[in-house]
Design an enzyme around this catalytic site. Structure first.
Site, PDB file in Angstrom:
ATOM      1  N   GLU A   1      -2.028   2.191  -2.112  1.00 33.89           N
ATOM      2  CA  GLU A   1      -3.224   2.977  -2.254  1.00 33.89           C
ATOM      3  C   GLU A   1      -3.498   3.833  -3.169  1.00 33.89           C
ATOM      4  OE1 GLU A   1      -5.632   1.961  -0.318  1.00 33.89           O
ATOM      5  OE2 GLU A   1      -4.694   0.708   1.112  1.00 33.89           O
TER       6      GLU A   1
ATOM      7  N   ASP B   1       2.351  -4.945   0.153  1.00 30.81           N
ATOM      8  CA  ASP B   1       2.296  -3.718   0.075  1.00 30.81           C
ATOM      9  C   ASP B   1       2.573  -2.855   1.285  1.00 30.81           C
ATOM     10  OD1 ASP B   1      -0.213  -4.705   0.852  1.00 30.81           O
ATOM     11  OD2 ASP B   1      -1.392  -3.934  -0.910  1.00 30.81           O
TER      12      ASP B   1
END
Length: 381
Positions: free
Chosen positions: A130, A71
């Protein structure tokens, strides 16, 4: 050519960007990838996720396609580490260690660019973990199909709970699934001296929260566990005016999807009861998005854990499930795979403004993961 991975990590640390806005990060990663692109590599930028990067390293004798995800996004946190390479972007920081995640992935990609794998490898540099769930966007748009199909997926998350470079894993659930809960109670405001002429939502919300807190204690199997936390409540304007509206925000955490659904159902049922009991309106919005429980595949995870335990060059530990959330759970809901921990040493907690990983974890992580992937390519299904 061998990249200076510490320099890579520190550069990434200085340019953190929020979900779906990872443009500088995207450009920098592409520059690195282009430095060691070979005839066996292919790069793809999906329209659905324009800051994402997919890289295929073609295998020499491929029988399957192995995905590796990292990520890219950061958090709205103002850094206070005092590091020379602190964030250059105001109020944004890699406080969850995604700069470490990306650096490990770049190191793995460079390794396999120089040492052609047996099977195809697909690296997924994913935006928006997130928030906004880039994993869900990717899966729902069939990104991992056709020429980019994936048979099994792997990914890591860093943790300060383990020494730098230590690999941790468990089966079946590494991370809980999460859901956001927004509740609005609507009654009637009025003068504090005339409560009979109003409909007090402060009282109603107090009763609601008390009842909701019985869900985990009385509707959830204590062996399985779940969390229901309300961290924000807003209502009223002044002490002598009865509040006609209260807004409550919270989160559900559960180790399996069935448990999360049980909690959701009970929230809705209890809110309906409050509507009747207090003659008010209760609006409920529960949003899970792509943050499903990170349920590791038994067969692949057994192989992963057995390999790491048997490898004398790897410090490995069996971990307990965590109630934190990760949208890699959505990938594992659709693909077999395994997520695991990479220790970053005894720094402050994840998501804090002083989070400062021990960079020695990078090389150790790359060595352990590349060794496992090479082993996995030799395994017969």
């Amino acid at each position: 050519m061998t990249l200076d991975l510490i320099a890579v990590r520190r550069h990434l640390h200085q340019i953190p960007e929020l979900a779906m806005h990872e443009s500088q990060t995207h450009q920098y990663l592409l520059e690195l990838i282009n430095e060691f692109t070979t005839d066996n590599m292919e790069v793809f930028i999906p329209e659905q996720l324009p800051t994402a990067i997919l890289v295929k390293v073609k295998g020499s004798n491929s029988s399957k396609s192995i995905g590796y995800r990292c990520d890219m996004d950061a958090l709205p946190v103002s850094e206070k580490t005092g590091l020379e390479f602190s964030s250059k972007h105001d109020d944004v920081m890699h406080a969850c260690g995604h700069d470490i995640h990306m650096t490990v992935a770049i190191g793995l990609l460079e390794h396999f660019a120089q040492h052609q794998p047996v099977d195809d490898l697909i690296f997924f540099f994913q935006p928006a973990e997130e928030s906004e769930s880039g994993a869900k966007v990717a899966v729902d748009s069939n990104l991992f199909s056709g020429d980019w199909h994936v048979d099994e997926f792997y990914g890591l998350h860093d943790t300060p709970e383990l020494p730098a470079g230590t690999i941790g894993c468990c089966y079946p659930t590494l991370f809980a699934g999460t859901s956001e809960v927004d509740i609005t109670l609507i009654g009637k405001s009025g003068h504090a001296a005339y409560p009979h002429q109003a409909n007090d939502m402060v009282v109603a919300s107090a009763m609601l929260i008390t009842q909701l807190q019985t869900i985990v204690s009385r509707n959830v199997d204590p062996i399985q566990g779940a969390v229901l936390t309300f961290g924000q409540i807003n209502g009223g304007t002044i002490r002598n005016v009865i509040a006609g509206r209260v807004d409550i925000k919270g989160t559900i955490r559960g180790l399996n999807q069935e448990m999360i659904q049980t909690v959701k159902t009970r929230i809705i049922e209890i809110c309906k009861g409050i509507e009747v009991g207090f003659n008010c309106q209760v609006k409920v919005d529960i949003n899970q998005g792509g943050y499903y429980p990170v349920n590791n595949n038994q067969k692949l995870t057994d192989r992963f854990m057995n390999f790491m335990q048997a490898n004398p060059d790897v410090d490995f530990t069996v971990t307990m499930p965590a109630m934190t959330g990760e949208d890699f759970g959505y990938i594992l809901h659709h693909f077999d795979g395994t997520m695991f921990w990479l220790g970053v040493g005894n720094t402050s907690a994840l998501h804090t403004d002083t989070f400062n990983p021990d960079e020695s974890c990078i090389e150790k992580g790359i060595n352990a993961i590349s060794s496992f992937l090479e082993f996995e390519m030799r395994e017969d299904d």
